[in-house]
Design an enzyme around this catalytic site. Structure first.
Site, PDB file in Angstrom:
ATOM      1  N   ASP A   1      -5.953   0.143   1.674  1.00 18.03           N
ATOM      2  CA  ASP A   1      -5.902   0.956   3.060  1.00 18.03           C
ATOM      3  C   ASP A   1      -7.320  -0.401   4.217  1.00 18.03           C
ATOM      4  O   ASP A   1      -7.920  -0.336   2.794  1.00 18.03           O
ATOM      5  CB  ASP A   1      -5.639   1.807   3.416  1.00 18.03           C
ATOM      6  CG  ASP A   1      -6.606   2.670   3.259  1.00 18.03           C
ATOM      7  OD1 ASP A   1      -7.552   2.641   3.147  1.00 18.03           O
ATOM      8  OD2 ASP A   1      -6.135   4.054   3.534  1.00 18.03           O
TER       9      ASP A   1
ATOM     10  N   LYS B   1       0.660  -0.808  -0.312  1.00 19.21           N
ATOM     11  CA  LYS B   1       0.107  -0.007  -0.328  1.00 19.21           C
ATOM     12  C   LYS B   1       0.364   1.274  -0.363  1.00 19.21           C
ATOM     13  O   LYS B   1       0.788   2.273  -0.832  1.00 19.21           O
ATOM     14  CB  LYS B   1      -0.880  -0.296   1.248  1.00 19.21           C
ATOM     15  CG  LYS B   1      -1.774   1.224   1.127  1.00 19.21           C
ATOM     16  CD  LYS B   1      -1.732   2.292   1.345  1.00 19.21           C
ATOM     17  CE  LYS B   1      -1.161   2.469   3.310  1.00 19.21           C
ATOM     18  NZ  LYS B   1      -1.550   3.536   3.934  1.00 19.21           N
TER      19      LYS B   1
END
Length: 288
Positions: A208, A190
């Site tokens: 996320d 991420k």
């Protein structure tokens, strides 16, 4: 008389696009639109706003024919339209000056609010704004600057170590490859994707826990894991929308779609997209 919901989209008098979810009624083979003026013909309706909070003026709206169940691609297209209406130019929430300071800020943002990160990074970057300076700053000093962030001791070690690796392996530059970024301490998929997208404009869809939650809530992914959600979102949204969608989804989740105490019927997207949840009467789909 049978009641069902339909979605209408069109352009109001000042040229703005609107999307509305409106109750419709079927009677004797004719479709009558609630609060509509004029006849329903070939999927079009001439509607004049009269309710508080609606757009003033005359609208010419086209029915999408939505009857309660849509596939992921159609749902994603409608979600994208709403997000573009609400957030046409979403800002990057983490303050930064270049790829390195963005990388450090994203590392700090794990289990820490963006607001908190933005409070601590000015002093940190004033002390060390380059990989070499950060590596030489040392863990104890970095920790003093970021001590109010969650997991501060681990983050201080990772920031010092990644800064040293950037100097030793990459000539002090932040790499533009996903694998090279993920090889840095404290940098997962991420974080690497955020840097690629926001610092270098590389098409990436950082996911996320918040975006993961929204995708599952809206039926765009089965929610089994974050990587699966990323793959699912990349399939249903056009590649050239990924960078801004990441930011739009984060902002929408904070403002309209919290994890707890959420009224789906009043949410601009959950009102039609959340599986198994019935939207309240007259729920609005698009930002005016």
């Amino acid at each position: 008389m049978l009641h069902h919901w339909q979605d209408f989209e069109g352009v109001v008098g000042n040229g703005r696009r609107v999307v509305e979810r409106r109750p419709s009624f079927k009677k004797a083979g004719a479709l009558v639109i609630h609060r509509a003026v004029g006849a329903h013909a070939r999927g079009s309706v001439h509607w004049r706003s009269g309710a508080a909070g609606r757009v003033d003026g005359t609208c010419f709206l086209r029915s999408s024919g939505y009857s309660g169940r849509v596939n992921r691609a159609d749902k994603a297209a409608r979600i994208l339209r709403i997000l573009d209406q609400l957030y046409p130019a979403p800002p990057i929430p983490l303050a930064h000056d270049d790829p390195f300071t963005l990388l450090v800020a994203v590392v700090l943002s794990a289990q820490t609010t963006d607001a908190r990160v933005n409070l601590v990074t000015p002093a940190l970057f004033a002390a060390a704004a380059t990989p070499l300076a950060m590596a030489e700053l040392g863990v104890p000093t970095i920790l003093r600057h970021i001590r109010t962030c969650g997991l501060a001791p681990t983050k201080a070690k990772n920031i010092a170590a990644l800064a040293r690796l950037l100097v030793d392996r990459h000539g002090g530059d932040v790499p533009r490859e996903l694998a090279a970024l993920q090889a840095l301490p404290g940098v997962g998929r991420k974080t690497a994707s955020v840097v690629l997208a926001q610092a270098f404009g590389v098409a990436a869809f950082p996911v996320d826990t918040h975006i993961h939650r929204l995708a599952a809530r809206w039926g765009l992914s089965n929610g089994s894991n974050v990587r699966q959600t990323e793959d699912d979102l990349c399939r249903v949204f056009p590649r050239d929308t990924w960078i801004r969608l990441h930011l739009q989804l984060i902002q929408f989740g904070r403002e309209h779609c919290p994890a707890l105490r959420h009224d789906a019927a009043r949410c601009p997207i959950c009102a039609f997209a959340a599986p198994g949840k019935r939207a309240g009467r007259g729920a609005r789909l698009g930002g005016a």
